[in-house]
Motif scaffolding. Sequence first.
Motif, short mmCIF file in Angstrom:
data_model
loop_
_atom_site.label_atom_id
_atom_site.label_comp_id
_atom_site.label_asym_id
_atom_site.label_seq_id
_atom_site.Cartn_x
_atom_site.Cartn_y
_atom_site.Cartn_z
N ASP A 84 33.44 -21.10 33.58
CA ASP A 84 32.91 -21.81 32.64
C ASP A 84 32.72 -22.29 31.60
OD1 ASP A 84 30.08 -21.89 31.55
OD2 ASP A 84 29.80 -19.79 31.28
N LEU A 85 32.02 -23.44 31.19
CA LEU A 85 32.65 -23.78 29.08
C LEU A 85 31.72 -23.67 28.24
CD1 LEU A 85 33.71 -27.62 30.44
CD2 LEU A 85 35.06 -25.51 29.92
N GLN A 86 30.54 -22.41 28.84
CA GLN A 86 29.50 -21.91 27.71
C GLN A 86 28.91 -23.18 26.97
OE1 GLN A 86 31.17 -18.18 25.76
NE2 GLN A 86 32.56 -18.44 27.62
N LEU A 87 28.78 -24.38 27.54
CA LEU A 87 28.18 -25.89 26.83
C LEU A 87 26.34 -25.34 27.20
CD1 LEU A 87 30.97 -28.10 27.51
CD2 LEU A 87 30.19 -26.59 25.50
N ASN A 88 26.08 -24.29 28.46
CA ASN A 88 24.68 -24.68 28.68
C ASN A 88 23.85 -24.93 27.90
OD1 ASN A 88 22.41 -24.87 30.62
ND2 ASN A 88 21.56 -22.91 30.49
N ASP A 89 22.81 -25.52 27.14
CA ASP A 89 21.75 -26.05 26.14
C ASP A 89 22.54 -25.80 24.80
OD1 ASP A 89 19.03 -25.74 27.53
OD2 ASP A 89 19.76 -23.51 27.98
N LYS A 90 23.79 -26.50 24.60
CA LYS A 90 24.38 -26.86 23.57
C LYS A 90 23.59 -28.40 22.82
CE LYS A 90 27.23 -23.91 21.94
NZ LYS A 90 26.65 -22.40 22.71
N VAL A 91 23.69 -28.36 22.10
CA VAL A 91 23.30 -30.09 22.17
C VAL A 91 24.27 -30.89 21.74
CG1 VAL A 91 21.63 -31.50 20.17
CG2 VAL A 91 20.92 -29.63 21.42
N ALA A 92 24.23 -31.96 22.09
CA ALA A 92 25.84 -32.63 21.87
C ALA A 92 25.51 -34.56 21.64
CB ALA A 92 26.33 -32.74 23.46
N VAL A 93 26.45 -34.95 20.60
CA VAL A 93 25.65 -36.06 20.10
C VAL A 93 27.07 -36.99 20.38
CG1 VAL A 93 25.44 -37.69 17.55
CG2 VAL A 93 24.74 -34.68 18.13
N VAL A 94 26.62 -38.14 21.41
CA VAL A 94 27.92 -38.61 21.75
C VAL A 94 27.76 -40.35 21.23
CG1 VAL A 94 29.51 -39.11 23.52
CG2 VAL A 94 28.25 -37.37 23.69
N ALA A 95 28.07 -40.73 20.48
CA ALA A 95 28.55 -42.17 19.45
C ALA A 95 29.13 -43.06 20.83
CB ALA A 95 29.19 -42.40 18.54
N ALA A 96 28.06 -44.40 21.03
CA ALA A 96 28.59 -45.48 21.65
C ALA A 96 28.50 -44.73 22.91
CB ALA A 96 30.29 -45.43 21.03
N ALA A 97 27.97 -44.05 23.39
CA ALA A 97 27.49 -44.27 25.51
C ALA A 97 27.53 -44.78 26.00
CB ALA A 97 26.83 -42.30 24.79
N SER A 98 26.76 -45.57 25.61
CA SER A 98 26.53 -46.74 26.58
C SER A 98 26.82 -47.05 28.02
CB SER A 98 25.74 -48.29 26.13
OG SER A 98 26.67 -48.54 25.62
N ARG A 99 28.64 -46.90 27.60
CA ARG A 99 29.39 -47.41 28.81
C ARG A 99 31.27 -46.85 27.96
NH1 ARG A 99 30.10 -54.09 26.93
NH2 ARG A 99 30.09 -53.85 25.86
N GLY A 100 31.82 -47.27 28.94
CA GLY A 100 33.27 -46.62 28.85
C GLY A 100 33.73 -45.03 28.43
N LEU A 101 34.37 -45.37 27.53
CA LEU A 101 34.30 -44.04 27.27
C LEU A 101 33.59 -42.42 27.00
CD1 LEU A 101 38.47 -43.80 25.68
CD2 LEU A 101 37.47 -43.41 28.65
N GLY A 102 33.10 -43.13 25.89
CA GLY A 102 31.96 -42.95 25.34
C GLY A 102 30.44 -42.05 26.28
N ARG A 103 30.33 -43.23 27.74
CA ARG A 103 29.54 -42.75 28.43
C ARG A 103 30.97 -41.60 29.68
NH1 ARG A 103 25.86 -45.87 32.04
NH2 ARG A 103 25.27 -44.40 34.23
N ALA A 104 31.38 -41.30 29.64
CA ALA A 104 32.53 -41.15 30.31
C ALA A 104 32.07 -39.84 29.97
CB ALA A 104 33.93 -41.16 30.58
N VAL A 105 32.34 -39.61 28.81
CA VAL A 105 32.30 -37.94 27.67
C VAL A 105 30.59 -37.32 28.24
CG1 VAL A 105 31.72 -36.86 25.50
CG2 VAL A 105 34.30 -38.39 26.31
N ALA A 106 29.61 -38.34 27.16
CA ALA A 106 27.97 -37.79 27.89
C ALA A 106 27.63 -36.91 29.19
CB ALA A 106 27.47 -38.61 27.64
N GLU A 107 28.80 -38.31 29.70
CA GLU A 107 28.59 -37.54 31.75
C GLU A 107 28.76 -36.71 32.08
OE1 GLU A 107 27.78 -42.30 33.68
OE2 GLU A 107 29.99 -40.95 33.60
N ALA A 108 30.33 -36.15 31.60
CA ALA A 108 30.62 -35.22 31.49
C ALA A 108 30.18 -32.82 30.96
CB ALA A 108 31.81 -34.99 31.05
N LEU A 109 29.36 -34.03 29.24
CA LEU A 109 29.00 -32.90 28.70
C LEU A 109 27.93 -32.49 29.44
CD1 LEU A 109 29.90 -33.63 25.00
CD2 LEU A 109 30.62 -32.02 26.16
N ALA A 110 26.64 -33.58 30.14
CA ALA A 110 25.75 -33.49 30.75
C ALA A 110 26.01 -32.38 31.85
CB ALA A 110 24.92 -34.52 30.92
N ALA A 111 27.18 -32.66 32.79
CA ALA A 111 27.48 -32.27 33.64
C ALA A 111 27.75 -30.62 33.22
CB ALA A 111 28.21 -32.65 34.52
#
Length: 263
Positions: free
Chosen positions: A2-29
């Motif tokens: 459990d990464l204990q990220l539920n409801d944490k607010v995550a700011v991800v720059a350059a997230a429309s594609r590539g590595l930023g998008r992958a990070v956004a998807e992982a954090l949202a999951a």
Amino acid sequence: MDLQLNDKVAVVAAASRGLGRAVAEALAAEGARLAICSRDRGRITAAADAIRDATGSDVLALECDVTDPAAVARFAATVLDHYGTAHILFTNAGGPPPGSVLDFGADDYAAAVELNLLSTIRLVNAFLPAMQRQGWGRIVASTSISVKQPLPNLALSNVARAGVVAYIKSLSQRVAADNITANTVAPGYIMTERVDQLLDDRAAREERTPAEVREDLAGDIPARRIGRPDEFGALVAFLASEPAAYITGTTLLIDGGMYQGLM
């Protein structure tokens, strides 16, 4: 785990594609609420819609050029007004153009520093106070394997990204007592549009086919393959987690064993 990220607010720059998008998807999951940005309004809106549909996460999508100080200030103000705080910051921007060290003048190097280093500093300055007020924060900066092992024909990236490591290391020492970690992630070759473009450029210079260049590159990596964006996203999600609370001030490679040094 459990990464204990539920409801944490995550700011991800350059997230429309590539590595930023992958990070956004992982954090949202993992249950995080997202604030994502890109210079392209259409792309970032589409990315937000896709992430919402896949995860059910709350996603705020905003247009922002991270090289523009006023745009970063507006982005941060909107995010903090919307969510009230920020727990996680992933700094990220596109890479500078390829070329050798003598292909560029001082203005080109200044632009690369603006893109990679100064954008990181501005984003941190915008969101760090909220983390300090709540006594919890995770800052992860994206760089490149080039900070450990400079890459041929990527002189601008080699120079600018090394500064990010120095900044994040210095920052980590200042904010660790506030329960805020600051780390750098240094990917090798991960299959994104950026890497596709770099490999196409190499193929053109060497008068070879892109397929031949990709095959040779994979053969030079001990894992015998180019990495996947979701693997990069998973690493960042871990660094952003509560279980990673004692990891700070470090640069983590994700490169399939490509780096040949000891440290």
